[in-house]
Design an enzyme around this catalytic site. Structure first.
Site, PDB file in Angstrom:
ATOM      1  N   ARG A  76     -12.472   0.322  -6.638  1.00 13.27           N
ATOM      2  CA  ARG A  76     -12.104   0.129  -5.237  1.00 13.27           C
ATOM      3  C   ARG A  76     -11.445   1.378  -4.654  1.00 13.27           C
ATOM      4  NH1 ARG A  76      -9.685  -5.550  -3.400  1.00 13.27           N
ATOM      5  NH2 ARG A  76      -8.538  -5.020  -1.548  1.00 13.27           N
TER       6      ARG A  76
ATOM      7  N   CYS B 184       0.827  -1.217   0.000  1.00 16.39           N
ATOM      8  CA  CYS B 184       0.000   0.000   0.000  1.00 16.39           C
ATOM      9  C   CYS B 184       0.851   1.253   0.000  1.00 16.39           C
ATOM     10  CB  CYS B 184      -0.837   0.085   1.267  1.00 16.39           C
ATOM     11  SG  CYS B 184      -1.948  -1.271   1.474  1.00 16.39           S
TER      12      CYS B 184
END
Ligand code: XMP
Length: 518
Positions: A437, A342
């Site tokens: 998303r 991430c």
């Protein structure tokens, strides 16, 4: 009370229960390595601890580990391996909807030990062709016609270079002499049925499964069946639904139509098809679960499927958790930016270190009577133990991406073997379908900022092996706290903050490491 069990006030000054510890650090975001757990008097041996967890009324797991809905982590092979070990796989949605349905069906129809797609040959092939298929001696090949009907069995004894120019039809054992069982007769415990068959038929090592029309549906081998019977004594049983099928989840994209509205018809039709195939939970996974679009999608699914377990996220605030719970989610994913791939915290400057986020959300979840999952940032079994003091299960991406059951090819770089692992917010994954998303459209002309990286993970062997290590660590942690099950782990956990020097002390130091613990 025995003296050994009496708590000591000195301990409680230093080692605090969650409700004293976390509010005392309300000004700082804490993650796994920032805290450690204090031991407690124990009569519990690690091997006797229970790891079952209830995520929703109809969704119970035997181990609290879930594989991430990422396109380099979970498709049917991973989901099968996770459920066989007692956990759950969430099939990702970066694929056409029809393909996701068939991935789900593969998991739901999986019969342990039944080779569902044995290597088949046709009567008009040459033995020479079959020779090329052989990787292992004494293979038996079911022979099927063009419609998939069983015609016979080609024994390994005739698959020899001297017969290479003969056709399979000339050398096969004819259908009448081949041992088969009707799919319907397999019952609730196909392995026990196949085991009984092999006991009753000495010398027969293969059993073919057919339907009423004699179409081939699979193959049992005696050696597989024997191995599985031995494994049945394993402590953690496969996670199954009420119909004895493996459990499986699927991620669903909260896609929008050309007018920017939630694509209700498409989402509802797809979830209906997933439900018909037996999906145990659907996951609406987004980077920002506390948002109108995610709430609308959850509400819509809840009203269309009142009994379906719905997992939604991700959130890191009590208000976000309340919102998704009120919209109808039963299971809430907690984690914004902790994942190994991430970059949300770097790109967007948002996200909360995971232990603090889990504490805040766990207290909100108890009020809302929903369960929570710790999603992201888990790199070792100790992190899982810490997460489970607050959460009901964990999601692992990076820890499983190097396994042979994860999608993707193995590549060799500098003598080491790797598999690809990429964030669902990486540019490549978003182009493949996951843009929604991260709140982006799939229009490639729009400028979008990726929130994940494309990376590699060293090959890690099988899911069985990786999970055995993780489970061993979780059980060990529970033994140290005297916790027989996960509810006791939550109740008993006491924390202390670790200094940077304490963090250095916690890992191997001042030695030349020859072998890692794993
Ligand atoms: P681990 O640490 O297990 O994390 O590899 C897996 C989890 O990370 C999330 N995820 C992302 N988060 N950008 C993000 O900010 C991304 O590109 C990305 N892809 C996955 C997700 O929650 C997953 O379960």
């Amino acid at each position: 009370m025995a003296a050994s069990k009496v708590s000591n006030s000195l301990d409680s000054t230093f080692y605090r229960a969650a409700d004293q510890f976390f509010p005392a650090f309300a000004h700082v975001g804490l993650t796994f390595d920032d805290v450690t757990l204090a031991t407690l008097y124990s009569e519990i041996l690690p091997r006797d601890t229970q790891l079952n967890t209830r995520l929703a009324d109809s969704l119970q797991l035997n181990i609290p580990v879930i594989s991430a809905d990422m396109d380099t982590v979970t498709e049917s092979r991973m989901a099968i391996a996770m459920a066989l070990n007692g956990g759950l796989g969430l099939i990702h949605y970066n694929m056409p909807e029809r393909q996701q349905l068939s991935e789900l069906s593969r998991v739901k129809n999986h019969v342990h030990g039944l080779i569902q797609e044995p290597i088949k040959v046709t009567p008009d092939q040459y033995i020479g062709d079959v020779l090329k298929l052989i990787e292992q001696k004494r293979f038996r090949f079911p022979v099927v016609d063009g419609t998939g009907k069983l015609v016979g069995l080609l024994s390994g004894h005739v698959v020899k270079p001297r017969y290479a120019k003969r056709q399979v039809a000339e050398a096969l054992t004819p259908r009448a002499q081949v041992q088969t069982i009707n799919k319907k007769e397999l019952g609730k415990d196909p392995i026990a049925r196949a085991d009984r068959f092999f006991t009753e038929h000495p010398g027969i090592h293969k059993l073919l499964v057919v339907d009423d029309e004699d179409h081939l549906h699979g193959l049992f081998t005696m050696s597989d069946v024997e191995r599985i019977i031995q494994e049945r004594n394993a402590q953690f049983k496969p996670a199954r639904d009420a119909r004895f099928r493996l459990v499986c989840g699927a991620a669903v994209s909260a896609t929008r139509n050309a007018f920017g509205e939630l694509d209700r018809e498409r989402i509802l039709n797809h979830v209906q098809a997933l439900v018909e195939r037996g999906v145990d939970v659907v996951a609406i996974s987004t980077a920002h679960g506390h948002s109108k679009g995610v709430g609308e999608a959850v509400k819509m699914l809840r009203s269309a499927f009142p009994n379906l377990p719905i997992m939604a996220g991700n959130v890191t605030t009590a208000a976000g958790l309340d919102y998704l719970a009120r919209c109808g989610a039963n299971i809430i994913k907690v984690g914004q930016g902790p994942g190994s791939i991430c970059t949300t915290r770097i790109v967007a400057g948002v996200g909360i270190p995971q232990m603090t986020a889990l504490y805040v959300c766990s207290r909100a979840a108890a009020k809302q009577k929903v369960t929570i999952i710790a999603d992201g940032g888990i790199t070792k079994s100790g992190d899982i133990v810490k997460a489970l003091t607050l959460a009901d299960a964990v999601i692992c991406g990076g820890l499983l991406a190097g396994c042979s059951e994860a999608p993707g090819e193995v590549m060799e770089i500098g003598g080491k073997l790797y598999k690809q692992y990429r964030g669902m917010g990486s540019l490549a994954a978003m182009k493949a379908g996951s843009a929604a998303r991260y709140g982006h459209t799939e229009n490639p002309s729009q400028k979008i900022a990726p929130e994940g990286v494309e990376a590699l993970k060293e090959v890690a062997g099988s899911v069985d092996r990786v999970l055995a290590q993780l489970i061993g660590g979780i059980q060990s942690g529970m033994g140290y706290l005297g916790a027989a099950n996960l509810a006791e782990l939550k109740k008993k956990a006491r924390y202390i903050r670790v200094s940077p020097a304490g963090q250095r002390e916690a890992v191997p130091h001042d030695v030349l490491e020859l072998k890692t613990g794993g």
